[in-house]
Motif scaffolding. Structure first.
Motif, PDB file in Angstrom:
ATOM      1  N   ILE A   1     -41.214  58.931 -16.921  1.00 50.22           N
ATOM      2  CA  ILE A   1     -40.246  59.618 -16.065  1.00 50.22           C
ATOM      3  C   ILE A   1     -40.910  59.885 -14.724  1.00 50.22           C
ATOM      4  N   ALA A   2     -40.325  59.324 -13.674  1.00 58.15           N
ATOM      5  CA  ALA A   2     -40.826  59.544 -12.323  1.00 58.15           C
ATOM      6  C   ALA A   2     -39.852  60.443 -11.575  1.00 58.15           C
ATOM      7  N   VAL A   3     -40.384  61.510 -10.983  1.00 63.19           N
ATOM      8  CA  VAL A   3     -39.580  62.456 -10.208  1.00 63.19           C
ATOM      9  C   VAL A   3     -40.300  62.650  -8.881  1.00 63.19           C
ATOM     10  N   GLY A   4     -39.805  62.011  -7.837  1.00 61.36           N
ATOM     11  CA  GLY A   4     -40.534  62.057  -6.573  1.00 61.36           C
ATOM     12  C   GLY A   4     -41.910  61.441  -6.756  1.00 61.36           C
TER      13      GLY A   4
ATOM     14  N   ASP B   1     -44.182  62.800  -8.741  1.00 62.55           N
ATOM     15  CA  ASP B   1     -44.662  63.176 -10.075  1.00 62.55           C
ATOM     16  C   ASP B   1     -44.299  62.093 -11.076  1.00 62.55           C
ATOM     17  N   VAL B   2     -45.246  61.758 -11.952  1.00 63.66           N
ATOM     18  CA  VAL B   2     -45.025  60.744 -12.979  1.00 63.66           C
ATOM     19  C   VAL B   2     -45.464  61.301 -14.327  1.00 63.66           C
ATOM     20  N   PHE B   3     -44.565  61.276 -15.305  1.00 62.23           N
ATOM     21  CA  PHE B   3     -44.843  61.776 -16.643  1.00 62.23           C
ATOM     22  C   PHE B   3     -44.735  60.612 -17.623  1.00 62.23           C
ATOM     23  N   THR B   4     -45.840  60.280 -18.270  1.00 59.86           N
ATOM     24  CA  THR B   4     -45.862  59.152 -19.205  1.00 59.86           C
ATOM     25  C   THR B   4     -45.883  59.679 -20.625  1.00 59.86           C
ATOM     26  N   VAL B   5     -44.851  59.334 -21.386  1.00 54.93           N
ATOM     27  CA  VAL B   5     -44.722  59.777 -22.768  1.00 54.93           C
ATOM     28  C   VAL B   5     -44.898  58.564 -23.676  1.00 54.93           C
ATOM     29  N   ARG B   6     -45.911  58.627 -24.536  1.00 52.91           N
ATOM     30  CA  ARG B   6     -46.134  57.553 -25.515  1.00 52.91           C
ATOM     31  C   ARG B   6     -45.267  57.829 -26.733  1.00 52.91           C
ATOM     32  N   ILE B   7     -44.569  56.794 -27.184  1.00 52.03           N
ATOM     33  CA  ILE B   7     -43.665  56.898 -28.327  1.00 52.03           C
ATOM     34  C   ILE B   7     -44.232  56.046 -29.454  1.00 52.03           C
TER      35      ILE B   7
ATOM     36  N   TYR C   1     -44.071  61.815 -30.184  1.00 53.72           N
ATOM     37  CA  TYR C   1     -44.211  61.735 -28.743  1.00 53.72           C
ATOM     38  C   TYR C   1     -45.489  62.451 -28.303  1.00 53.72           C
ATOM     39  N   SER C   2     -46.151  61.867 -27.318  1.00 57.53           N
ATOM     40  CA  SER C   2     -47.325  62.511 -26.758  1.00 57.53           C
ATOM     41  C   SER C   2     -47.390  62.221 -25.262  1.00 57.53           C
ATOM     42  N   LEU C   3     -47.614  63.282 -24.496  1.00 61.92           N
ATOM     43  CA  LEU C   3     -47.777  63.131 -23.052  1.00 61.92           C
ATOM     44  C   LEU C   3     -49.175  62.609 -22.784  1.00 61.92           C
ATOM     45  N   THR C   4     -49.264  61.517 -22.024  1.00 64.73           N
ATOM     46  CA  THR C   4     -50.550  60.867 -21.795  1.00 64.73           C
ATOM     47  C   THR C   4     -50.744  60.605 -20.312  1.00 64.73           C
TER      48      THR C   4
ATOM     49  N   PRO D   1     -39.894  66.739 -27.130  1.00 60.42           N
ATOM     50  CA  PRO D   1     -40.298  68.105 -27.510  1.00 60.42           C
ATOM     51  C   PRO D   1     -40.340  69.012 -26.282  1.00 60.42           C
ATOM     52  N   GLU D   2     -40.042  70.281 -26.500  1.00 55.94           N
ATOM     53  CA  GLU D   2     -39.862  71.231 -25.396  1.00 55.94           C
ATOM     54  C   GLU D   2     -41.023  71.253 -24.401  1.00 55.94           C
ATOM     55  N   PRO D   3     -42.292  71.223 -24.831  1.00 52.12           N
ATOM     56  CA  PRO D   3     -43.358  71.267 -23.818  1.00 52.12           C
ATOM     57  C   PRO D   3     -43.325  70.094 -22.838  1.00 52.12           C
ATOM     58  N   ILE D   4     -42.882  68.917 -23.311  1.00 54.68           N
ATOM     59  CA  ILE D   4     -42.776  67.761 -22.429  1.00 54.68           C
ATOM     60  C   ILE D   4     -41.543  67.894 -21.541  1.00 54.68           C
ATOM     61  N   THR D   5     -40.408  68.205 -22.180  1.00 58.61           N
ATOM     62  CA  THR D   5     -39.169  68.342 -21.420  1.00 58.61           C
ATOM     63  C   THR D   5     -39.305  69.398 -20.333  1.00 58.61           C
ATOM     64  N   ALA D   6     -39.961  70.509 -20.643  1.00 57.20           N
ATOM     65  CA  ALA D   6     -40.072  71.612 -19.682  1.00 57.20           C
ATOM     66  C   ALA D   6     -40.766  71.177 -18.403  1.00 57.20           C
TER      67      ALA D   6
END
Length: 317
Positions: free
Chosen positions: A213-216, A218-224, A241-244, A293-298
């Motif tokens: 997920i790219a927002v401006g 910021d880039v959030f990479t979630v491994r599935i 899911y894990s944020l990496t 999961p909430e910590p990633i979504t938040a």
């Protein structure tokens, strides 16, 4: 601030809740409610655009809207009781009238602008742009030729088929159907291929998937992990899911891609093979993230809310 989406949109819900927590004034509307539950009165002259838009519970002053979160609105509709021709005419007038107005708010920062979303939804354009941005792309064929499809499948097999768009489709009983990503047996390629354009692609022997997920900036990479099949969307109960960390080369290509389409937000899908090579699948310019999961979504919600609250000011940081 406007949030433009349908009622049953969990992703828009999470962002709206965060904006409310921050005490940011929000008007949420769905163009599919027009004209029954939305009234617009806009003036245009040499001084620009002014006026207001009212929903059942809120009022937006058009030239004061600083941000627009364009999510997943329903299609434009016509009021009940019209014949087919009149209804079609009303729908088109709403699309180009109300839709054009919502896309022309003079002081607004869009996440994303609806016309940028539209341009970025075409998979051929995605694939071509991704190639110029340096992503690794599986060999792909777009065709309505049975012979070309069979030749490609024999050359690059195993091969998958994927639809160009998630289009409403029903069986004879009216039950909604979804066309999933599926592996293709060359012997199953028949004259049906000639009926429209098909997308065939060399299958990636993936050991994991990535939703980025790219927002401006910021880039959030979630491994599935844990998908037992090709299309992880069919197996939510099996997934973890894990944020990496995002590899710098991947982040660079992602930002180039967003810039090419004029996007602020993008949801990218990749496969990771046994050698750790990351393969491009697609980018949904308006993809979901609220099921994480909430910590990633938040963290993602906070980044989207920052974009909207600060009207893109932090893009330059």
């Amino acid at each position: 601030m406007l949030v433009v989406s349908r009622l049953d949109d969990a992703t828009a819900d999470t962002v709206t809740e965060e904006l409310n927590r921050r005490r940011v004034p929000v008007v949420r509307l769905d163009p599919g409610d027009f004209p029954t539950d939305i009234t617009v009165a806009a003036r245009l002259d040499s001084g620009g655009l002014s006026g207001n838009m009212r929903t059942a519970t809120r009022n937006a002053t058009l030239d004061h809207v600083r941000s627009v979160y364009w999510r997943r609105p329903r299609p434009y509709t016509a009021p009940p009781g019209l014949d087919d021709q009149a209804a079609r005419w009303c729908v088109e007038e709403a699309r180009y009238g109300l839709g054009g107005l919502l896309a022309a708010l003079p002081a607004a920062h869009y996440v994303n602008h609806p016309w940028r979303n539209r341009n970025a939804e075409y998979k051929p354009a995605q694939l071509s742009t991704a190639a110029t941005c340096g992503f690794d792309i599986p060999s792909t064929l777009l065709t309505n030729s049975v012979d070309a499809a069979r030749e490609f499948a024999h050359e690059h097999g195993p091969v998958i088929y994927k639809p160009f768009r998630n289009t409403d489709y029903q069986d004879p009983s009216g039950r909604a159907l979804t066309v999933w990503v599926e592996e293709v047996d060359p012997d199953d390629l028949t004259a049906g291929v000639t009926h429209t354009t098909h997308l065939f692609q060399k299958r990636v022997n993936a050991v994991a998937d990535l939703r980025v997920i790219a927002v401006g900036r910021d880039v959030f990479t979630v491994r599935i992990d844990g998908s037992p099949g090709l299309d992880w969307r069919r197996h939510y109960d099996s997934l973890s899911y894990s944020l990496t960390d995002t590899p710098p080369y991947l982040a660079k290509s992602i930002h180039q891609y967003l810039d090419a389409f004029g996007l602020v937000f993008g949801a990218f899908d990749f496969g990771v093979d046994r050698d750790g090579r990351i393969w491009w699948y697609e980018c949904n310019p308006n993809g979901q993230f609220a099921w994480f999961p909430e910590p990633i979504t938040a963290r993602i919600v906070s980044a989207v809310a920052d974009q909207l609250q600060h009207a893109g000011e932090h893009l330059a940081r």
